[in-house]
Design an enzyme around this catalytic site. Structure first.
Site, PDB file in Angstrom:
ATOM      1  N   GLU A 148       4.884  -5.230   7.069  1.00 26.78           N
ATOM      2  CA  GLU A 148       4.166  -4.123   7.717  1.00 26.78           C
ATOM      3  C   GLU A 148       4.618  -3.888   9.153  1.00 26.78           C
ATOM      4  O   GLU A 148       4.511  -2.781   9.676  1.00 26.78           O
ATOM      5  CB  GLU A 148       2.646  -4.396   7.696  1.00 26.78           C
ATOM      6  CG  GLU A 148       2.000  -4.303   6.323  1.00 26.78           C
ATOM      7  CD  GLU A 148       1.969  -5.617   5.569  1.00 26.78           C
ATOM      8  OE1 GLU A 148       2.773  -6.524   5.882  1.00 26.78           O
ATOM      9  OE2 GLU A 148       1.137  -5.743   4.651  1.00 26.78           O
ATOM     10  N   GLY A 174       0.624  -5.150   0.781  1.00 26.83           N
ATOM     11  CA  GLY A 174      -0.558  -5.239  -0.077  1.00 26.83           C
ATOM     12  C   GLY A 174      -0.246  -5.877  -1.428  1.00 26.83           C
ATOM     13  O   GLY A 174      -1.137  -6.451  -2.068  1.00 26.83           O
ATOM     14  N   GLU A 193      -0.476  -9.467  -0.792  1.00 29.68           N
ATOM     15  CA  GLU A 193      -1.897  -9.762  -0.566  1.00 29.68           C
ATOM     16  C   GLU A 193      -2.669  -9.748  -1.880  1.00 29.68           C
ATOM     17  O   GLU A 193      -3.572 -10.559  -2.087  1.00 29.68           O
ATOM     18  CB  GLU A 193      -2.470  -8.752   0.431  1.00 29.68           C
ATOM     19  CG  GLU A 193      -1.899  -8.953   1.840  1.00 29.68           C
ATOM     20  CD  GLU A 193      -2.195  -7.794   2.783  1.00 29.68           C
ATOM     21  OE1 GLU A 193      -2.041  -6.629   2.362  1.00 29.68           O
ATOM     22  OE2 GLU A 193      -2.567  -8.051   3.937  1.00 29.68           O
ATOM     23  N   ALA A 250       0.857  -1.183   0.000  1.00 33.88           N
ATOM     24  CA  ALA A 250       0.000   0.000   0.000  1.00 33.88           C
ATOM     25  C   ALA A 250       0.894   1.233   0.000  1.00 33.88           C
ATOM     26  O   ALA A 250       2.036   1.187   0.471  1.00 33.88           O
ATOM     27  CB  ALA A 250      -0.890  -0.014   1.227  1.00 33.88           C
TER      28      ALA A 250
HETATM   29  N1  CO8 Z   1       4.524   3.153  -0.652  1.00 36.29           N
HETATM   30  C1  CO8 Z   1       4.941   4.321  -1.192  1.00 36.29           C
HETATM   31  N2  CO8 Z   1       6.111   4.479  -1.852  1.00 36.29           N
HETATM   32  C2  CO8 Z   1       6.908   3.405  -1.965  1.00 36.29           C
HETATM   33  C3  CO8 Z   1       6.551   2.147  -1.429  1.00 36.29           C
HETATM   34  C4  CO8 Z   1       5.296   2.048  -0.747  1.00 36.29           C
HETATM   35  N3  CO8 Z   1       4.826   0.885  -0.237  1.00 36.29           N
HETATM   36  N4  CO8 Z   1       7.547   1.263  -1.677  1.00 36.29           N
HETATM   37  C5  CO8 Z   1       8.492   1.956  -2.368  1.00 36.29           C
HETATM   38  N5  CO8 Z   1       8.100   3.228  -2.543  1.00 36.29           N
HETATM   39  C6  CO8 Z   1       8.841   4.300  -3.213  1.00 36.29           C
HETATM   40  C7  CO8 Z   1      10.004   4.778  -2.371  1.00 36.29           C
HETATM   41  O1  CO8 Z   1       9.570   5.708  -1.395  1.00 36.29           O
HETATM   42  C8  CO8 Z   1      10.901   5.398  -3.422  1.00 36.29           C
HETATM   43  O2  CO8 Z   1      10.403   6.671  -3.754  1.00 36.29           O
HETATM   44  P1  CO8 Z   1      11.446   7.902  -3.959  1.00 36.29           P
HETATM   45  O3  CO8 Z   1      12.272   7.482  -5.139  1.00 36.29           O
HETATM   46  O4  CO8 Z   1      10.549   9.058  -4.243  1.00 36.29           O
HETATM   47  O5  CO8 Z   1      12.241   7.996  -2.713  1.00 36.29           O
HETATM   48  C9  CO8 Z   1      10.690   4.505  -4.636  1.00 36.29           C
HETATM   49  O6  CO8 Z   1       9.447   3.806  -4.400  1.00 36.29           O
HETATM   50  C10 CO8 Z   1      11.789   3.456  -4.792  1.00 36.29           C
HETATM   51  O7  CO8 Z   1      11.900   2.770  -3.570  1.00 36.29           O
HETATM   52  P2  CO8 Z   1      13.317   2.537  -2.837  1.00 36.29           P
HETATM   53  O8  CO8 Z   1      14.255   3.661  -3.139  1.00 36.29           O
HETATM   54  O9  CO8 Z   1      13.039   2.248  -1.401  1.00 36.29           O
HETATM   55  O10 CO8 Z   1      13.816   1.243  -3.616  1.00 36.29           O
HETATM   56  P3  CO8 Z   1      14.762   0.088  -3.056  1.00 36.29           P
HETATM   57  O11 CO8 Z   1      15.085  -0.776  -4.231  1.00 36.29           O
HETATM   58  O12 CO8 Z   1      15.890   0.640  -2.277  1.00 36.29           O
HETATM   59  O13 CO8 Z   1      13.856  -0.739  -2.017  1.00 36.29           O
HETATM   60  C11 CO8 Z   1      11.840  -1.857  -1.296  1.00 36.29           C
HETATM   61  C12 CO8 Z   1      12.722  -1.423  -2.497  1.00 36.29           C
HETATM   62  C13 CO8 Z   1      12.557  -2.901  -0.477  1.00 36.29           C
HETATM   63  C14 CO8 Z   1      10.574  -2.469  -1.904  1.00 36.29           C
HETATM   64  C15 CO8 Z   1      11.501  -0.629  -0.423  1.00 36.29           C
HETATM   65  O14 CO8 Z   1      11.009   0.398  -1.264  1.00 36.29           O
HETATM   66  C16 CO8 Z   1      10.476  -0.883   0.631  1.00 36.29           C
HETATM   67  O15 CO8 Z   1      10.768  -1.464   1.655  1.00 36.29           O
HETATM   68  N6  CO8 Z   1       9.206  -0.459   0.372  1.00 36.29           N
HETATM   69  C17 CO8 Z   1       8.137  -0.561   1.356  1.00 36.29           C
HETATM   70  C18 CO8 Z   1       7.633  -1.978   1.464  1.00 36.29           C
HETATM   71  C19 CO8 Z   1       6.550  -2.061   2.511  1.00 36.29           C
HETATM   72  O16 CO8 Z   1       6.735  -1.772   3.671  1.00 36.29           O
HETATM   73  N7  CO8 Z   1       5.325  -2.472   2.084  1.00 36.29           N
HETATM   74  C20 CO8 Z   1       4.186  -2.573   2.975  1.00 36.29           C
HETATM   75  C21 CO8 Z   1       3.372  -1.312   2.935  1.00 36.29           C
HETATM   76  S1  CO8 Z   1       1.993  -1.321   4.072  1.00 36.29           S
HETATM   77  C22 CO8 Z   1       0.842  -2.301   3.322  1.00 36.29           C
HETATM   78  O17 CO8 Z   1       1.043  -2.768   2.249  1.00 36.29           O
HETATM   79  C23 CO8 Z   1      -0.444  -2.551   4.042  1.00 36.29           C
HETATM   80  C24 CO8 Z   1      -1.475  -3.114   3.063  1.00 36.29           C
HETATM   81  C25 CO8 Z   1      -2.823  -3.243   3.671  1.00 36.29           C
HETATM   82  C26 CO8 Z   1      -3.620  -2.004   3.483  1.00 36.29           C
HETATM   83  C27 CO8 Z   1      -5.020  -2.195   3.908  1.00 36.29           C
HETATM   84  C28 CO8 Z   1      -5.513  -0.932   4.589  1.00 36.29           C
HETATM   85  C29 CO8 Z   1      -6.813  -1.142   5.318  1.00 36.29           C
END
Ligand code: CO8
Length: 258
Positions: A132, A109, A112, A65
């Site tokens: 998460e 997500g 999921e 998400a």
């Molecule tokens: N949301 C928003 N932006 C994101 C997300 C995300 N989930 N993941 C990556 N991005 C963005 C980064 O912020 C970055 O943006 P910018 O270039 O502007 O800084 C760009 O994508 C590239 O990401 P990275 O520089 O971090 O790339 P890396 O190759 O270094 O890392 C990863 C890749 C490992 C995937 C890393 O980006 C990461 O850990 N992302 C987050 C993963 C995460 O925590 N996902 C879970 C999110 S919470 C969720 O999914 C809950 C779902 C249920 C919702 C239901 C609600 C009721």
């Protein structure tokens, strides 16, 4: 509505949806989920389509998400808006088979979403996880419920509590994905599987999907009874007559209801 966060295409009798927020690694927000729901329902209603593939980019199926969108929200904000989950159940309303073709990250997500699909085909680059807990929350779109069913309680606990990622080989070993293919073959393999499905009789395809999904909702005896009734009902279709006649006549079947 014009789509901003997905690309929609057809390949023969297969509907192809590509998640397309590359800068955010296909992070899921309300708009993307609305578009995905609309595109899925449109393919489901399209007589020219027999199966659907959802894919992402080489780097990410979906990284979860959109954290930036929800970071400042209060309890009431999330509760009232049903952030991204308001359209989540739309995927379950789709009666045609949906294949997730996953390369790169399928996290939170994103994992999921893959689990909502009927078949998951993974590139050898795929990495799955429910991280998460690192954000101070837990999975919110079925991760704590579908992951244990897919990979066992122990592994689901491991993934959700440690936030470690699982590579494609481990995901296949655990039963989360049905096959792993080289990354450069992912889309071709997923489309080929979808094309095979789309060539069969649509009533039997849809009923097979419905019966398998029933296995997750009802006790075994009820599921078997449901299957038996559905099996019986297929003998009312022309395609059952055609399929069995074609076998006996040693020719390819010409299914009418595709
Ligand atoms: N949301 C928003 N932006 C994101 C997300 C995300 N989930 N993941 C990556 N991005 C963005 C980064 O912020 C970055 O943006 P910018 O270039 O502007 O800084 C760009 O994508 C590239 O990401 P990275 O520089 O971090 O790339 P890396 O190759 O270094 O890392 C990863 C890749 C490992 C995937 C890393 O980006 C990461 O850990 N992302 C987050 C993963 C995460 O925590 N996902 C879970 C999110 S919470 C969720 O999914 C809950 C779902 C249920 C919702 C239901 C609600 C009721």
């Amino acid at each position: 509505m014009p789509y901003e966060n997905i690309l929609v295409d057809t390949r023969g009798r297969v509907g192809l949806i590509t998640l397309n927020r590359p800068k955010q690694l296909n992070a899921l927000n309300d708009r993307l989920m609305d578009e995905l729901g609309e595109a899925l329902l449109a393919f489901d209603a399209d007589e020219g389509i027999g199966a659907i593939v959802i894919t992402g980019s080489e780097k990410a199926f979906a990284a979860g998400a959109d954290i930036a969108a929800m970071a400042g929200w209060s309890y009431m904000d999330v509760h009232r808006s049903q952030y991204i989950t308001r359209n989540w159940e739309t995927i379950r309303r789709v009666r045609k088979p949906v294949i997730a073709a996953v390369a790169g990250f399928a996290l939170g997500g994103g994992c999921e979403l893959a689990m909502m699909c009927d078949i998951v085909i993974a590139a050898d680059s795929a990495r799955f996880g429910q991280p998460e807990i690192k954000l101070g929350v837990i999975p919110g779109a079925g991760g704590t419920q579908r992951l244990p069913r897919a990979v066992s309680k122990a592994k689901a606990m491991d993934l959700c509590l440690t936030a470690r990622l699982m590579d494609a080989a481990e995901a296949e070993r655990s039963g989360l994905v049905s096959r792993v293919v080289p990354a450069d073959r992912l889309l071709d393999e997923a489309l080929a599987a979808a094309q095979i499905i789309a060539g069969f009789s649509l009533p039997s395809v849809m009923m097979a999907k419905e019966a398998i999904n029933r296995a997750y909702e009802v006790p075994l005896a009820e599921g078997v009874t449901f299957e038996r009734r559905v099996f019986h009902s297929l003998f009312a279709t022309e395609d059952q007559k055609e399929g069995m006649a074609a076998f006996l006549e040693k020719r390819a079947p010409q299914f009418r209801h595709r």
